[in-house]
Design a protein around this motif. Structure first.
Motif, PDB file in Angstrom:
ATOM      1  N   PHE A 365       0.845  -1.196   0.000  1.00 31.14           N
ATOM      2  CA  PHE A 365       0.000   0.000   0.000  1.00 31.14           C
ATOM      3  C   PHE A 365       0.887   1.255   0.000  1.00 31.14           C
ATOM      4  O   PHE A 365       2.023   1.228   0.483  1.00 31.14           O
ATOM      5  CB  PHE A 365      -0.869   0.046   1.263  1.00 31.14           C
ATOM      6  CG  PHE A 365      -1.667  -1.197   1.525  1.00 31.14           C
ATOM      7  CD1 PHE A 365      -2.979  -1.299   1.076  1.00 31.14           C
ATOM      8  CD2 PHE A 365      -1.113  -2.276   2.208  1.00 31.14           C
ATOM      9  CE1 PHE A 365      -3.719  -2.445   1.322  1.00 31.14           C
ATOM     10  CE2 PHE A 365      -1.845  -3.431   2.453  1.00 31.14           C
ATOM     11  CZ  PHE A 365      -3.151  -3.516   2.012  1.00 31.14           C
ATOM     12  N   PRO A 366       0.366   2.384  -0.488  1.00 29.89           N
ATOM     13  CA  PRO A 366       1.108   3.642  -0.304  1.00 29.89           C
ATOM     14  C   PRO A 366       1.032   4.053   1.164  1.00 29.89           C
ATOM     15  O   PRO A 366      -0.051   4.054   1.751  1.00 29.89           O
ATOM     16  CB  PRO A 366       0.355   4.624  -1.201  1.00 29.89           C
ATOM     17  CG  PRO A 366      -1.039   4.081  -1.275  1.00 29.89           C
ATOM     18  CD  PRO A 366      -0.916   2.583  -1.188  1.00 29.89           C
ATOM     19  N   LEU A 367       2.169   4.404   1.749  1.00 34.85           N
ATOM     20  CA  LEU A 367       2.152   4.808   3.163  1.00 34.85           C
ATOM     21  C   LEU A 367       1.593   6.213   3.325  1.00 34.85           C
ATOM     22  O   LEU A 367       0.817   6.483   4.243  1.00 34.85           O
ATOM     23  CB  LEU A 367       3.559   4.721   3.756  1.00 34.85           C
ATOM     24  CG  LEU A 367       3.661   5.024   5.251  1.00 34.85           C
ATOM     25  CD1 LEU A 367       2.880   3.994   6.073  1.00 34.85           C
ATOM     26  CD2 LEU A 367       5.122   5.059   5.702  1.00 34.85           C
ATOM     27  N   GLY A 368       2.008   7.123   2.455  1.00 32.39           N
ATOM     28  CA  GLY A 368       1.470   8.477   2.468  1.00 32.39           C
ATOM     29  C   GLY A 368       2.201   9.415   3.406  1.00 32.39           C
ATOM     30  O   GLY A 368       2.955   8.996   4.292  1.00 32.39           O
ATOM     31  N   ASP A 369       1.981  10.708   3.213  1.00 31.03           N
ATOM     32  CA  ASP A 369       2.600  11.722   4.064  1.00 31.03           C
ATOM     33  C   ASP A 369       1.986  11.747   5.460  1.00 31.03           C
ATOM     34  O   ASP A 369       2.615  12.197   6.416  1.00 31.03           O
ATOM     35  CB  ASP A 369       2.467  13.106   3.418  1.00 31.03           C
ATOM     36  CG  ASP A 369       3.374  13.257   2.206  1.00 31.03           C
ATOM     37  OD1 ASP A 369       4.352  12.484   2.090  1.00 31.03           O
ATOM     38  OD2 ASP A 369       3.106  14.132   1.363  1.00 31.03           O
ATOM     39  N   ASP A 370       0.734  11.311   5.557  1.00 30.55           N
ATOM     40  CA  ASP A 370       0.096  11.104   6.852  1.00 30.55           C
ATOM     41  C   ASP A 370       0.017   9.588   7.020  1.00 30.55           C
ATOM     42  O   ASP A 370      -0.957   8.964   6.610  1.00 30.55           O
ATOM     43  CB  ASP A 370      -1.300  11.725   6.867  1.00 30.55           C
ATOM     44  CG  ASP A 370      -1.947  11.652   8.245  1.00 30.55           C
ATOM     45  OD1 ASP A 370      -1.246  11.297   9.209  1.00 30.55           O
ATOM     46  OD2 ASP A 370      -3.156  11.933   8.351  1.00 30.55           O
ATOM     47  N   PRO A 371       1.055   8.965   7.579  1.00 26.50           N
ATOM     48  CA  PRO A 371       1.218   7.510   7.474  1.00 26.50           C
ATOM     49  C   PRO A 371      -0.024   6.733   7.908  1.00 26.50           C
ATOM     50  O   PRO A 371      -0.561   6.947   8.996  1.00 26.50           O
ATOM     51  CB  PRO A 371       2.403   7.231   8.402  1.00 26.50           C
ATOM     52  CG  PRO A 371       3.180   8.508   8.420  1.00 26.50           C
ATOM     53  CD  PRO A 371       2.139   9.584   8.357  1.00 26.50           C
ATOM     54  N   ASP A 372      -0.466   5.839   7.014  1.00 26.70           N
ATOM     55  CA  ASP A 372      -1.658   5.036   7.258  1.00 26.70           C
ATOM     56  C   ASP A 372      -1.245   3.580   7.407  1.00 26.70           C
ATOM     57  O   ASP A 372      -0.864   2.933   6.425  1.00 26.70           O
ATOM     58  CB  ASP A 372      -2.639   5.201   6.094  1.00 26.70           C
ATOM     59  CG  ASP A 372      -3.957   4.474   6.324  1.00 26.70           C
ATOM     60  OD1 ASP A 372      -4.115   3.854   7.393  1.00 26.70           O
ATOM     61  OD2 ASP A 372      -4.828   4.524   5.427  1.00 26.70           O
ATOM     62  N   TYR A 373      -1.337   3.071   8.637  1.00 25.99           N
ATOM     63  CA  TYR A 373      -0.950   1.689   8.912  1.00 25.99           C
ATOM     64  C   TYR A 373      -2.165   0.756   8.990  1.00 25.99           C
ATOM     65  O   TYR A 373      -2.017  -0.420   9.292  1.00 25.99           O
ATOM     66  CB  TYR A 373      -0.151   1.615  10.210  1.00 25.99           C
ATOM     67  CG  TYR A 373       1.149   2.389  10.155  1.00 25.99           C
ATOM     68  CD1 TYR A 373       2.291   1.826   9.589  1.00 25.99           C
ATOM     69  CD2 TYR A 373       1.239   3.680  10.661  1.00 25.99           C
ATOM     70  CE1 TYR A 373       3.484   2.535   9.531  1.00 25.99           C
ATOM     71  CE2 TYR A 373       2.425   4.397  10.611  1.00 25.99           C
ATOM     72  CZ  TYR A 373       3.549   3.819  10.046  1.00 25.99           C
ATOM     73  OH  TYR A 373       4.733   4.515   9.989  1.00 25.99           O
TER      74      TYR A 373
END
Length: 563
Positions: A365-373
Motif C-alpha cells: 500500500f502507499p504509506l502516504g505523508d500522513d502515514p496510514d498503517y
C-alpha cells in the motif's frame, strides 16, 4: 525556597494502572515521585501541564540497541517517542559475551538478522568487554537520556563457548559451560535470556546459532535462568503463530519463571493466534507466566528506493543503477526506455521468500505523508492496478518515484491478513499479552516501528476509524505498567509515590507521526530509517527533563537497569 525538585501542575494524569484519568499535580524529589494529587509546595522547576496528558514514560521491552547504546547517548529514535526505558538483547543476538577475535562474527549475525549496517557497528562499538558482566559495566559507565536493560543472547553465548562450532550441536560439557555463562550473566544483572528458533533469522553463515539447538540445551539454559532467581526468557519460533509448541513454553516457564514469545497473525495460519490466546487463558488459570508479545500495528516493511528491499531490487536493470545517488536513479527510472526495460523483467533471484514478499500485490500500500498503517484493501497495489488498467509493477514504480524517490510503500509482514486491525485489537487487549516488537534500533533499511508507543495514542486512542478504539487509560497501561511488570521492573511504569519519576507530558491533539525518512547518521555514514513526531511537550527521566518539544535538553540521567 522551593520544596520540590519538580512539580508538574494541573495535567490530565493517566497513571499507568488503568485507573480513570484525573486532574492532578505530580511532585518529584531526588528522581522519585513524592506526591500525586494537589501539591501545595513549589518546585525548583515547575512544568505547566494544563491541557496535557501526564503519563508514565513508555517502557519498550523489545529493542535491539545493543550496539547503538555504546555510542549514542540520545538513543534515537525511541527517545523522541517518549520511551524512557528500553529492554534490548532480544531474538538471541547481541554483543556479549565475546572472545577476542569473535567481534566480526557477532556483527555479521546482527547485520543479517536485524539489518543494522555492519560498517556502522564495526566503527561505532568500542569492544571494552569480554564477559556479559563486563558489558553491563561498560554500559553503566555511559550517561544517556533513558534507562537500558540488557538480556543475554543465545547466539553470543554459543559463539563464546563453542567458538567456530557455534552452529554445530553442543556436547554435554558445552551445554554445562553455556549454562554457567548464562547464570553468571543473570547474576550480574541481565534481565533475561533470549533465543531464536525461526527460519527468518539468518546471516551469511546460515541460521542463527541456537535455532536448531536440541530442547535439552534450551531447557538447561532455562534452568540457569531459574537458578539465578529472576529474569525472563524471550523466544521467537515460527510454530507459535499457529499455537504450536506450547508444551515447550510450559517447560521453559516451569524451569525459568517467566517466558514471553512473539505472536502475530500469520498468513499461513490466519486463526492460529486465537489458539495461542486460548493457551494464554489456560496458562493464566494454571498460574504459569507465559506471555505472548504482540505489536499494536503490523510489522511493516517500507519499500522505497533507499530501502534494503523493494519489488525491483533484484531486477537486472535496477541492479545496474543501484549504487548511483538517489537523484540519478530517479532520473533514469523516469526515462521511458529504462522504464520499459525494467517493467519487462522478472526478479533475478532464487530466494522464493524474497520474491513472495516483493510481489504480494494485495499486501502493498502507499504509506502516504500522513502515514496510514490500517489502509483499505481498495488502496492496495493489486486493487489500484485492476481499477486503472495497469500492471502491479507499473503502479509500484509510479509510487516509488513520488516525492522525488523518497516515498515509501507499506508492506505488512503479518497481522494484516484480513485487511484491518481487528486481529491486532484482539491480541493487544487480551489480558494475557504484552505490547512489544517495536525493534527499536534495528531493521535500519526496511522497518521503522520504534514509533509504536506513539501510535498507541494517535491511532488506538484518537484516530482509528475502521473499528473500535481503546480507552486512554487502557492504552497507556499497556505501554507502561503492563510492559514494566512483565520484566519485573516494579520501580517504574506507574505514576505513584515512590516510583521513578519517568514522565511524559503529551499534547494529544497535536501528537502527529511524521512520514518515515532515511537518514545517514550512523557511524561510517550508515543509513537508518527514522520517524519523527510532534506533540511530546516534555519527557522526564529520573526527575530530569530530557526533551522539551522534541528538542534534547542535554540532560542524561539514564542508567543501566540491573535485575
Amino acid at each position: 525556597m522551593a520544596e520540590h525538585d519538580v512539580v508538574i501542575r494541573g495535567g490530565n494524569v493517566v497513571d499507568g494502572t488503568g485507573a480513570p484519568a484525573r486532574t492532578a499535580d505530580v511532585a518529584v524529589d531526588d528522581g522519585v515521585i513524592t506526591e500525586v494529587g494537589t501539591v501545595e509546595g513549589t518546585g525548583t522547576r515547575e512544568l505547566d501541564a494544563d491541557g496535557l496528558l501526564v503519563t508514565p514514560g513508555w517502557v519498550d521491552i523489545h529493542t535491539h540497541y545493543d550496539g547503538q547504546v555504546t555510542w549514542d547517548p540520545e538513543m534515537t529514535p525511541s527517545s523522541w517517542h517518549g520511551v524512557t526505558t528500553v529492554v534490548m538483547g532480544n531474538c538471541g543476538v547481541g554483543f556479549a559475551p565475546v572472545r577476542k577475535g569473535q567481534e566480526a562474527f557477532l556483527i555479521e549475525l546482527m547485520e543479517g538478522v536485524e539489518d543494522i549496517p555492519g560498517t556502522a557497528l564495526h566503527e561505532g562499538i568500542r569492544w571494552e568487554w569480554e564477559t556479559f558482566a563486563e558489558y553491563l559495566d561498560a554500559l553503566e559507565g555511559t550517561p544517556r537520556v533513558l534507562d537500558v536493560a540488557a538480556q543475554v543472547p543465545h547466539a553470543a553465548v554459543r559463539a563464546y563457548v563453542l567458538g567456530e562450532r557455534a552452529h554445530e550441536e553442543a556436547t554435554p560439557d558445552d551445554v554445562d559451560a553455556m549454562a554457567a555463562v548464562v547464570e553468571a550473566a543473570m547474576r550480574a544483572g541481565a534481565v533475561g535470556f533470549t533465543t531464536s528458533r525461526t527460519i527468518l533469522h539468518s546471516s551469511k553463515h546460515g541460521l542463527v546459532p541456537g535455532t536448531t539447538a536440541p530442547l535439552d540445551e534450551l531447557y538447561a539454559l532455562a534452568d540457569a535462568v531459574g537458578a539465578a532467581g529472576h529474569g525472563v526468557i524471550e523466544i521467537i519460533d515460527d510454530a507459535f503463530a499457529a499455537g504450536g509448541n506450547h508444551d515447550q513454553l510450559v517447560e521453559l516457564a516451569l524451569r525459568a519463571g517467566t517466558v514471553t514469545y512473539s505472536l502475530a497473525q500469520a498468513g499461513f495460519a490466519p486463526e492460529g493466534y486465537l489458539a495461542a490466546l486460548q493457551h494464554a487463558d489456560d496458562d493464566a488459570a494454571a498460574g504459569r507466566a507465559i506471555v505472548p508479545q504482540v505489536s499494536n500495528r503490523p510489522t511493516g516493511m517500507l519499500f522505497g528506493l533507499q530501502s534494503s528491499l523493494h519489488p525491483f531490487t533484484t531486477h537486472p536493470t535496477y541492479r545496474a543503477m543501484a549504487g548511483q545517488p538517489l537523484a540519478e536513479r530517479v532520473a533514469r527510472l523516469r526515462d521511458p526506455e529504462v522504464r520499459a526495460a525494467l517493467l519487462a523483467e522478472e526478479p533475478a533471484t532464487r530466494n522464493r521468500i524474497a520474491v513472495s514478499l516483493m510481489q504480494r500485490w494485495d499486501q502493498i500500500f502507499p504509506l502516504g505523508d500522513d502515514p496510514d498503517y490500517e489502509p483499505l484493501p481498495s488502496t492496495s497495489v493489486a486493487a489500484v492496478a485492476a481499477a486503472s488498467d495497469r500492471t502491479p509493477q507499473e503502479v509500484v514504480l509510479d509510487w516509488l518515484l513520488e516525492r522525488d524517490g523518497q516515498a515509501f510503500l507499506f508492506a505488512p509482514l503479518a497481522s494484516y491478513v484480513d485487511g484491518d486491525h481487528e486481529a491486532i485489537r484482539t491480541m493487544i487487549t487480551h489480558p494475557g499479552t504484552v505490547l512489544g516488537l517495536s525493534d527499536g534500533g534495528a531493521h535500519c533499511g526496511l522497518i521503522c516501528d520504534a514509533s509504536m508507543p506513539t501510535y498507541q495514542l494517535t491511532h488506538w486512542v484518537r484516530d482509528r476509524s475502521r473499528g473500535e478504539r481503546l480507552s486512554l487509560e487502557q492504552a497507556v497501561h499497556l505501554q507502561t505498567g503492563r510492559t514494566a511488570g512483565v520484566y519485573g521492573l516494579h520501580d517504574r511504569g506507574t505514576l505513584a509515590v515512590g516510583k521513578r519519576a519517568d514522565v511524559n507530558l503529551v499534547d494529544l491533539e497535536a501528537l502527529r507521526l511524521h512520514p518515515p525518512e532515511m537518514v545517514f547518521d550512523l557511524p561510517a555514514d550508515g543509513r537508518r530509517l527514522v520517524q519523527r513526531v510532534d506533540g511530546y511537550v516534555a519527557t522526564v527521566v529520573s526527575g530530569q527533563v530530557t526533551f522539551e518539544n522534541g528538542v534534547p535538553t542535554g540532560a542524561r540521567p539514564g542508567r543501566l537497569v540491573r535485575a
